[in-house]
Design a protein around this motif. Sequence first.
Motif, PDB file in Angstrom:
ATOM      1  N   MET A 203       2.958  -2.044  12.387  1.00  0.00           N
ATOM      2  CA  MET A 203       2.616  -2.735  12.095  1.00  0.00           C
ATOM      3  C   MET A 203       1.130  -3.516  12.443  1.00  0.00           C
ATOM      4  O   MET A 203       0.899  -4.145  12.680  1.00  0.00           O
ATOM      5  CB  MET A 203       3.598  -3.221  13.296  1.00  0.00           C
ATOM      6  CG  MET A 203       5.098  -3.449  13.333  1.00  0.00           C
ATOM      7  SD  MET A 203       6.029  -3.155  14.779  1.00  0.00           S
ATOM      8  CE  MET A 203       5.522  -4.809  15.606  1.00  0.00           C
ATOM      9  N   ALA A 204       0.769  -2.251  13.705  1.00  0.00           N
ATOM     10  CA  ALA A 204      -1.064  -3.107  13.718  1.00  0.00           C
ATOM     11  C   ALA A 204      -1.682  -2.183  12.805  1.00  0.00           C
ATOM     12  O   ALA A 204      -2.120  -3.563  12.610  1.00  0.00           O
ATOM     13  CB  ALA A 204      -0.926  -1.579  14.510  1.00  0.00           C
ATOM     14  N   ALA A 205      -1.256  -1.226  12.130  1.00  0.00           N
ATOM     15  CA  ALA A 205      -2.127  -1.238  10.635  1.00  0.00           C
ATOM     16  C   ALA A 205      -2.267  -2.660   9.817  1.00  0.00           C
ATOM     17  O   ALA A 205      -3.020  -3.279   8.938  1.00  0.00           O
ATOM     18  CB  ALA A 205      -1.380  -0.126   9.358  1.00  0.00           C
ATOM     19  N   LYS A 236      -0.911   1.477  -0.403  1.00  0.00           N
ATOM     20  CA  LYS A 236      -0.977   3.956  -0.035  1.00  0.00           C
ATOM     21  C   LYS A 236      -1.681   3.862   1.908  1.00  0.00           C
ATOM     22  O   LYS A 236      -1.244   4.725   2.570  1.00  0.00           O
ATOM     23  CB  LYS A 236      -2.915   3.641  -0.294  1.00  0.00           C
ATOM     24  CG  LYS A 236      -2.471   3.413  -1.630  1.00  0.00           C
ATOM     25  CD  LYS A 236      -4.097   4.066  -2.407  1.00  0.00           C
ATOM     26  CE  LYS A 236      -4.208   4.234  -3.814  1.00  0.00           C
ATOM     27  NZ  LYS A 236      -5.517   4.130  -4.930  1.00  0.00           N
ATOM     28  N   THR A 237      -1.042   2.626   2.796  1.00  0.00           N
ATOM     29  CA  THR A 237      -1.513   2.890   3.769  1.00  0.00           C
ATOM     30  C   THR A 237      -0.075   2.438   4.622  1.00  0.00           C
ATOM     31  O   THR A 237       0.703   3.121   5.313  1.00  0.00           O
ATOM     32  CB  THR A 237      -1.981   1.404   4.522  1.00  0.00           C
ATOM     33  OG1 THR A 237      -3.592   2.103   4.431  1.00  0.00           O
ATOM     34  CG2 THR A 237      -2.197   1.590   6.160  1.00  0.00           C
ATOM     35  N   LEU A 238       0.749   1.310   3.929  1.00  0.00           N
ATOM     36  CA  LEU A 238       2.222   1.109   5.156  1.00  0.00           C
ATOM     37  C   LEU A 238       3.431   2.070   4.308  1.00  0.00           C
ATOM     38  O   LEU A 238       3.881   1.990   3.430  1.00  0.00           O
ATOM     39  CB  LEU A 238       2.526   0.002   4.701  1.00  0.00           C
ATOM     40  CG  LEU A 238       1.491  -1.568   5.563  1.00  0.00           C
ATOM     41  CD1 LEU A 238       2.248  -2.777   5.543  1.00  0.00           C
ATOM     42  CD2 LEU A 238       1.419  -0.998   6.788  1.00  0.00           C
ATOM     43  N   THR A 239       3.162   2.843   5.448  1.00  0.00           N
ATOM     44  CA  THR A 239       5.190   3.930   5.265  1.00  0.00           C
ATOM     45  C   THR A 239       6.076   3.306   5.643  1.00  0.00           C
ATOM     46  O   THR A 239       7.472   3.606   4.575  1.00  0.00           O
ATOM     47  CB  THR A 239       5.036   5.287   5.742  1.00  0.00           C
ATOM     48  OG1 THR A 239       5.145   4.612   7.311  1.00  0.00           O
ATOM     49  CG2 THR A 239       3.491   6.191   5.647  1.00  0.00           C
ATOM     50  N   ILE A 240       6.526   1.866   5.359  1.00  0.00           N
ATOM     51  CA  ILE A 240       8.185   1.270   6.010  1.00  0.00           C
ATOM     52  C   ILE A 240       7.410  -0.062   4.539  1.00  0.00           C
ATOM     53  O   ILE A 240       5.979  -1.076   4.796  1.00  0.00           O
ATOM     54  CB  ILE A 240       7.645   0.590   7.161  1.00  0.00           C
ATOM     55  CG1 ILE A 240       7.279   2.061   7.969  1.00  0.00           C
ATOM     56  CG2 ILE A 240       9.156  -1.100   7.206  1.00  0.00           C
ATOM     57  CD1 ILE A 240       7.717   1.422   9.600  1.00  0.00           C
ATOM     58  N   PRO A 241       8.414  -0.607   4.173  1.00  0.00           N
ATOM     59  CA  PRO A 241       8.604  -1.262   3.178  1.00  0.00           C
ATOM     60  C   PRO A 241       8.591  -2.931   3.670  1.00  0.00           C
ATOM     61  O   PRO A 241       7.922  -3.238   5.173  1.00  0.00           O
ATOM     62  CB  PRO A 241       9.544  -1.223   2.974  1.00  0.00           C
ATOM     63  CG  PRO A 241      10.810   0.112   3.015  1.00  0.00           C
ATOM     64  CD  PRO A 241       9.946   0.260   4.683  1.00  0.00           C
ATOM     65  N   VAL A 245       8.114  -4.900   7.377  1.00  0.00           N
ATOM     66  CA  VAL A 245       7.090  -4.585   8.036  1.00  0.00           C
ATOM     67  C   VAL A 245       6.954  -6.597   8.533  1.00  0.00           C
ATOM     68  O   VAL A 245       6.546  -6.820  10.429  1.00  0.00           O
ATOM     69  CB  VAL A 245       5.814  -4.666   8.115  1.00  0.00           C
ATOM     70  CG1 VAL A 245       4.613  -4.602   8.538  1.00  0.00           C
ATOM     71  CG2 VAL A 245       5.685  -3.229   7.775  1.00  0.00           C
ATOM     72  N   ILE A 246       7.105  -7.622   8.066  1.00  0.00           N
ATOM     73  CA  ILE A 246       7.470  -8.537   8.573  1.00  0.00           C
ATOM     74  C   ILE A 246       7.758  -8.769   8.907  1.00  0.00           C
ATOM     75  O   ILE A 246       7.788 -10.319   9.822  1.00  0.00           O
ATOM     76  CB  ILE A 246       6.747  -9.369   6.378  1.00  0.00           C
ATOM     77  CG1 ILE A 246       6.315  -9.333   5.792  1.00  0.00           C
ATOM     78  CG2 ILE A 246       7.630 -11.336   6.627  1.00  0.00           C
ATOM     79  CD1 ILE A 246       6.146 -10.108   4.226  1.00  0.00           C
ATOM     80  N   ARG A 247       8.990  -8.664   9.119  1.00  0.00           N
ATOM     81  CA  ARG A 247      10.603  -8.787   9.399  1.00  0.00           C
ATOM     82  C   ARG A 247      10.182  -8.288  11.233  1.00  0.00           C
ATOM     83  O   ARG A 247      10.224  -9.219  11.903  1.00  0.00           O
ATOM     84  CB  ARG A 247      12.087  -8.810   8.905  1.00  0.00           C
ATOM     85  CG  ARG A 247      13.288  -9.004  10.237  1.00  0.00           C
ATOM     86  CD  ARG A 247      14.102  -8.481  10.009  1.00  0.00           C
ATOM     87  NE  ARG A 247      14.257  -6.739   9.850  1.00  0.00           N
ATOM     88  CZ  ARG A 247      14.353  -6.067  11.063  1.00  0.00           C
ATOM     89  NH1 ARG A 247      14.364  -6.979  12.528  1.00  0.00           N
ATOM     90  NH2 ARG A 247      14.340  -5.047  11.540  1.00  0.00           N
ATOM     91  N   LEU A 248       9.963  -7.226  10.855  1.00  0.00           N
ATOM     92  CA  LEU A 248       8.756  -6.708  12.335  1.00  0.00           C
ATOM     93  C   LEU A 248       8.457  -7.902  13.047  1.00  0.00           C
ATOM     94  O   LEU A 248       8.518  -8.003  14.513  1.00  0.00           O
ATOM     95  CB  LEU A 248       8.743  -6.061  12.404  1.00  0.00           C
ATOM     96  CG  LEU A 248       9.727  -4.593  12.399  1.00  0.00           C
ATOM     97  CD1 LEU A 248       9.349  -2.827  11.653  1.00  0.00           C
ATOM     98  CD2 LEU A 248      11.177  -4.227  13.313  1.00  0.00           C
ATOM     99  N   ASP A 268       2.921 -10.723  -0.295  1.00  0.00           N
ATOM    100  CA  ASP A 268       4.462  -9.910  -1.203  1.00  0.00           C
ATOM    101  C   ASP A 268       5.335 -10.916  -2.252  1.00  0.00           C
ATOM    102  O   ASP A 268       5.662 -10.473  -3.239  1.00  0.00           O
ATOM    103  CB  ASP A 268       5.233  -9.499   0.297  1.00  0.00           C
ATOM    104  CG  ASP A 268       6.720  -8.471  -0.637  1.00  0.00           C
ATOM    105  OD1 ASP A 268       5.619  -7.131  -1.267  1.00  0.00           O
ATOM    106  OD2 ASP A 268       7.488  -8.526  -0.715  1.00  0.00           O
ATOM    107  N   LYS A 269       5.081 -11.853  -1.998  1.00  0.00           N
ATOM    108  CA  LYS A 269       5.898 -12.690  -3.198  1.00  0.00           C
ATOM    109  C   LYS A 269       5.029 -13.333  -3.822  1.00  0.00           C
ATOM    110  O   LYS A 269       5.710 -13.317  -4.878  1.00  0.00           O
ATOM    111  CB  LYS A 269       6.521 -14.085  -1.759  1.00  0.00           C
ATOM    112  CG  LYS A 269       7.782 -15.335  -2.349  1.00  0.00           C
ATOM    113  CD  LYS A 269       7.853 -16.382  -1.639  1.00  0.00           C
ATOM    114  CE  LYS A 269       8.459 -16.860  -2.305  1.00  0.00           C
ATOM    115  NZ  LYS A 269       9.385 -18.752  -2.038  1.00  0.00           N
ATOM    116  N   SER A 270       4.305 -13.731  -3.131  1.00  0.00           N
ATOM    117  CA  SER A 270       3.430 -13.964  -4.520  1.00  0.00           C
ATOM    118  C   SER A 270       2.289 -13.479  -4.684  1.00  0.00           C
ATOM    119  O   SER A 270       0.917 -14.542  -4.047  1.00  0.00           O
ATOM    120  CB  SER A 270       3.343 -15.713  -5.109  1.00  0.00           C
ATOM    121  OG  SER A 270       2.684 -16.170  -6.413  1.00  0.00           O
TER     122      SER A 270
END
Length: 297
Positions: A203-205, A236-241, A245-248, A268-270
């Motif tokens: 989330m911070a990233a 290459k940085t985020l390890t969660i979909p 991350v958006i929802r969290l 992510d959508k466009s």
Amino acid sequence: YPGLLIYENQENGGLSAARNAGFKKSRGDYIVFMDSDDVMNYESVQVARDILREKGPEILVMDFLWWRPESNTKISPPKHSHEPNTLLTDKLIFCHETFKDSLFSACSRIYRRNLLEKFSPDLFPPGRYYEEIYAVPRITLRAKSLYYLPVPLFFYRLRSGSITQSKTPERCKDLATALRQVIKDIKESSAVSSKELEISANMAAAIYLIKAIRDSGLVEKPSLALTKDILHSMHKTLTIPVPEVIRLLKYSGWRNSARTSRHLKIADKSECAYLTARIALNKWKSLVKSKRQLNKL
């Protein structure tokens, strides 16, 4: 002050190299880093010293004030989420709060020496910008105790032309990936709480990724290619979909989290629509920046 002050003359290798060399030469049980253009708030030093003697935390977190010397204006940044005036020993809680706040100033913390020695000789990564975002979380993850003293340790001088005010492609890319190694370290950890901390770090990233995209519009020559490279570095940085991350972020209540979740959702959508909108905004920012520079002439 013979025997107290040490002057080290070395080739300019950047801020990280200077801090690493200074730590190597230091002798105290506790270490504080100060940047060359900031000013120590000496009224807080004695208070900090008393806490270190009485409570003995591995990290003493303090506040700072943004300072404009030309008008002698001092502004307080957001407060930390740590419970003030309390010795915190629950690593999961104080590490989560550290990611939540994302106030990774190395200078607003006093560290126990033996904690920093675990990362020697390269406490701060040489040759990189935003070395604090890389170093401070890694140090905090290894700490066993933390104490938050809500008084300003120093005055952070704001001036045009400083390193932090300058935006370059290299700085933007380093900002976007500053937490990559931190997330990797957490993911590879065998600690029970590592999954929860991996989520907080992701989330911070994401927040820093959006900041990097914003900064890409303030470089001397903004380009779609730079903004696209920064956005692609996310994968290459985020390890969660990304959708997770958006929802969290959307429901976290963190500072800047709502804005970040909106930006990530659009990207992510466009990707094409998002990048087109960003480059248009970047060009507008560049025009505004040029106009301000002309007005100063």
